[in-house]
Design an enzyme around this catalytic site. Structure first.
Site, PDB file in Angstrom:
ATOM      1  N   ALA A 203       6.695  11.892  13.279  1.00  0.00           N
ATOM      2  CA  ALA A 203       5.795  13.362  13.490  1.00  0.00           C
ATOM      3  C   ALA A 203       4.643  13.312  14.217  1.00  0.00           C
ATOM      4  CB  ALA A 203       5.417  13.049  11.773  1.00  0.00           C
TER       5      ALA A 203
ATOM      6  N   GLY B 221       8.962   9.823  11.751  1.00  0.00           N
ATOM      7  CA  GLY B 221       9.972  10.828  11.997  1.00  0.00           C
ATOM      8  C   GLY B 221      11.078  11.196  12.435  1.00  0.00           C
TER       9      GLY B 221
ATOM     10  N   GLU C 296      14.129   9.138  11.418  1.00  0.00           N
ATOM     11  CA  GLU C 296      14.123  10.500   9.893  1.00  0.00           C
ATOM     12  C   GLU C 296      14.915  11.033  10.369  1.00  0.00           C
ATOM     13  OE1 GLU C 296       9.868   9.420   8.597  1.00  0.00           O
ATOM     14  OE2 GLU C 296      10.940   9.606   6.550  1.00  0.00           O
TER      15      GLU C 296
ATOM     16  N   GLU D 227       5.199   3.814   9.250  1.00  0.00           N
ATOM     17  CA  GLU D 227       4.152   4.859   8.434  1.00  0.00           C
ATOM     18  C   GLU D 227       2.872   3.753   7.512  1.00  0.00           C
ATOM     19  OE1 GLU D 227       7.247   5.964   9.451  1.00  0.00           O
ATOM     20  OE2 GLU D 227       8.233   7.434   8.860  1.00  0.00           O
TER      21      GLU D 227
END
Ligand code: 3H9
Length: 685
Positions: free
Chosen positions: A63, A102, A105, A125
């Site tokens: 992200a 992310g 993911e 993370e």
């Protein structure tokens, strides 16, 4: 500006390409266009399968961390992942580079994954005080089982494509034809196979819960690791949607925590500090050969760092005895490294093959970068530099290892003011390379020093060449703050204990005993500024060296043994307090930590004010990498922003009322406070 996502159609396939340099972070614009491209591909009757891939150096590395803390722009990353997984048409992901957070993911939401053989995959993370928040805690255990999933999330470390394949995180590994292979596989229209529906790793609920209990027992009280285990547990106990809800709440809680704010600040501060203005327009000079003047402790350490980075190194020492000692010192380093398993015998031997020891200055003629680590004997140094001036090739760079001498003057003696700077490695394990820029240093010389620091795997810090540079200025402020606390009533073991609990790697007095009181004493003698306490000087003058001599702030009954507070040191301290008629105060651990942080902010603001550093966050990077400041706190300037600059200035003013010599609010801090601004407002440069 190019579109961050494009949709290409090729023989019945939709190929969605992410193109958002440098690391294809999944910011709002990327998410919006990905969602749109997915919707178009699904709605297009001519499309039978969808390929997700990325241009540039990597599939998304996560992200967009810079967006955290701002309102989320739809679609959120978890929603986007769910949209991808829910596609009625098979989605295949082609993964290369660093497929992290992310990004991984997103890949797990696809139905089929192939990784480039050199790809690295991970869920880091936790290093930002966060948990995977886009379905990672729910899909990973479904794909690879609870144990491997927790290992991945709690370590934060990436794994290779091969390991990922063995675990079942990816379905295949490919070479440089990755995208072609995935397109070929997509044409064979594989089945839609959502990770959220997989159950094979969850059949044995008892074993799953036993693993959860095992990992949970290892956890401390940090938020993110606990939340990761809770969410992975929920992956078994709740339906997928319930687990996702729990993950969303847990992610939000972690994101709001001060630890995550500190770690995210540190992430950007560490990268920002290496941005030098000279990098915009100048290029590094070629450096194929390093010369080192002096092979004592600092010279030998630098020689080893350069040898490890693959450079041929020539060390210049005085006479046969000097060169022999330097060779022994460097040889011993590699023996120790080999014994500790940190380097193989062969690598050590190869490093030593690149080393030349000489007492002949003419041998420096082939060096492109000369690091001066000679002891600070000005007369000798001046003579040596005069000799070298005739020998060094044009364009060779002369770097003083410390700012302790008048380097500007030495630059002229060396006959190369534009080619001279300071290159000072510091910190535990010497993680920092402070690059002191002089009045006449040429920009490409600065860029060359930056490249050398990078090659040596150091964090480069640009600073104006003032005495002490950055790390030692902060170290001095830190120690002075602690000494002021001793003078007013605290004891070294209280200060050490409080600061270790605060998160410092080692207490200040433990550190002094460890590095040697004589070294700090010598440095203090060269300073003209008033000292809060003369205790250290008294001890050093009495021949107490700390651990090495068995006594300092603590007494040690054997090398490496834990120390007890030294009663004779306490007597000296009490005598100094009496002589100075100090009124003793009760000082709490909280007072200690607050005053130390305020002192570091005050010193940091001074460095910003004088233009020694480029921006306040550089202070934080130096504190973390140079002085063992807890990364999770983000650094003192970040902590100052959390307190509010107005409050910081007010508190320093209050301390200055009692001790005007010890405390001062730098004008830059006064201005920020008056305008209700933060240090971070000055970080944009
Ligand atoms: C996450 O994904 C949360 C999700 O689970 C849930 C969300 C709801 N964002 O390090 P470099 C920038 S959390 C924004 O110098 P390298 C970096 O600042 C995220 N920016 O290169 C720098 O910018 P600049 C999980 C990012 O080759 C430039 O890219 N992911 C991001 O040495 C180059 O970076 C991570 O924690 C980002 N995610 O290393 C991975 N990543 O040029 C974090 C990088 O302006 N990233 N930038 O200074 C890394 O570990 C390294 O950057 C990476 C490349 C290994 C990728």
């Amino acid at each position: 500006m190019t579109e961050p996502v494009r949709l290409e159609r090729t023989s019945g396939l939709a190929v969605i390409v992410i193109d958002n340099p440098p690391v294809n972070a999944l910011g709002a614009a990327v998410r919006q266009r990905l969602a749109k491209a997915m919707a178009e591909a699904v709605a297009d009757d001519t499309v039978t399968a969808i390929v997700l891939t990325a241009d540039g150096r990597t599939f998304p590395a996560g992200a967009d961390i810079a967006e955290f803390g701002q309102p989320v722009v739809a679609p959120s990353l978890p929603d986007l992942c769910n949209q991808i997984e829910a596609s009625p048409k098979p989605v295949l992901a082609a993964l290369h580079g660093t497929v992290l957070g992310g990004g991984l993911e997103l890949a797990m939401a696809a139905h089929f994954r192939v990784a480039h053989e050199a790809a690295q995959l991970g869920l880091p993370e936790i290093t930002l005080g966060l948990i995977p928040g886009a379905g990672g805690t729910q899909r990973t255990p479904r794909l690879i089982g609870v144990e491997a999933a927790l290992e991945l999330m709690l370590s934060g470390l990436p794994i290779s494509a091969q390991e990922a394949h063995e675990l079942g995180l990816v379905d295949g590994v490919a070479g440089d034809d990755l995208r072609d292979i995935v397109i070929m596989l997509a044409k064979e229209t594989p089945s839609v196979n959502p990770a959220s529906k997989k159950r094979q790793h969850m059949m044995d609920g008892t074993e799953y819960m036993a693993q959860i209990a095992l990992w949970r027992a290892e956890l401390g009280d940090e938020l993110a690791p606990n939340k990761i285990v809770d969410c992975v547990e929920a992956a078994l106990l709740l339906p997928f949607e319930g687990g996702m809800d729990l993950e969303r709440e847990a992610f939000a809680e972690c994101l709001a925590s001060p630890v995550s704010a500190g770690l995210r600040h540190a992430f950007f501060a560490e990268r920002r500090v290496a941005k030098f203005p000279e990098l915009k327009d100048s290029h590094a000079r070629p450096v194929d050969h390093i010369g080192i003047l002096g092979g004592r402790v600092a010279g030998a350490a630098l020689a080893c760092a350069c040898l490890d980075a693959g450079f041929p190194v020539t060390v210049l020492e005085r006479g046969q005895a000097g060169t022999t000692q330097a060779l022994e010192r460097i040889g011993r380093h590699y023996q120790r490294e080999a014994a500790a398993g940190r380097v193989s015998q062969q690598k050590g031997a190869e490093a030593l093959d690149r080393l030349t020891l000489t007492d002949d200055p003419a041998k420096m003629g082939s060096a492109d970068f000369v690091l001066d680590c000679m002891p600070e004997d000005t007369a000798r140094k001046t003579q040596m530099l005069r000799n070298l001036d005739a020998v060094l090739k044009p364009g060779a760079i002369y770097a003083a290892n410390t700012p302790d001498q008048d380097v500007e003057a030495l630059a002229h003696v060396a006959g190369r003011p534009a080619d001279t700077l300071i290159f000072h490695m510091t910190g535990p394990g010497a993680k920092l390379a402070e690059i002191g820029v002089l009045r006449h240093t040429a920009p490409d010389v600065v860029v060359t020093a930056h490249a050398l620091a990078r090659a040596l795997r150091k964090v480069p810090v640009r600073c104006a060449a003032e005495p002490d540079l950055v790390a030692n200025t902060l170290l001095h402020a830190y120690r002075e703050a602690c000494d002021r606390l001793l003078l007013r009533g605290a004891l070294p073991n209280q200060v050490d204990g409080a600061l270790r609990k605060f998160g410092m790697v080692i207490g200040p007095y433990e550190m002094l005993d460890h590095t040697g009181l004589h070294i700090a004493h010598m440095r203090r003698k060269s300073r003209s500024t008033p000292k809060a306490l003369m205790l250290l000087d008294r001890m050093a003058e009495a021949g107490w060296l700390g651990r090495k001599s068995g006594q300092g702030y603590y007494v040690y009954d054997f090398e490496g043994g834990a120390g007890m507070l030294n009663p004779k040191m306490v007597q000296l301290l009490e005598a100094e307090r009496q002589q100075r008629r100090v009124e003793l105060e009760a000082i709490s651990d909280a007072d200690i930590c607050t005053e130390v942080v305020l002192a570091l902010i005050a010193a940091g603001a001074g460095l910003v004010e004088r233009g020694v550093v480029q921006r306040p966050s550089d202070i934080d990077a130096v504190m973390i990498h140079g002085l063992g400041y807890p990364r999770a706190r983000g650094g003192p300037m970040h902590e100052g922003d959390q307190m509010g600059t107005f409050d910081v200035a007010r508190r320093i003013d209050k301390l200055a009322e009692k001790d005007p010599k010890g405390w001062r609010v730098a004008p830059v801090l006064r201005k920020l406070a008056a305008e209700r601004h933060r240090f971070s407002d000055l970080n944009a440069v």
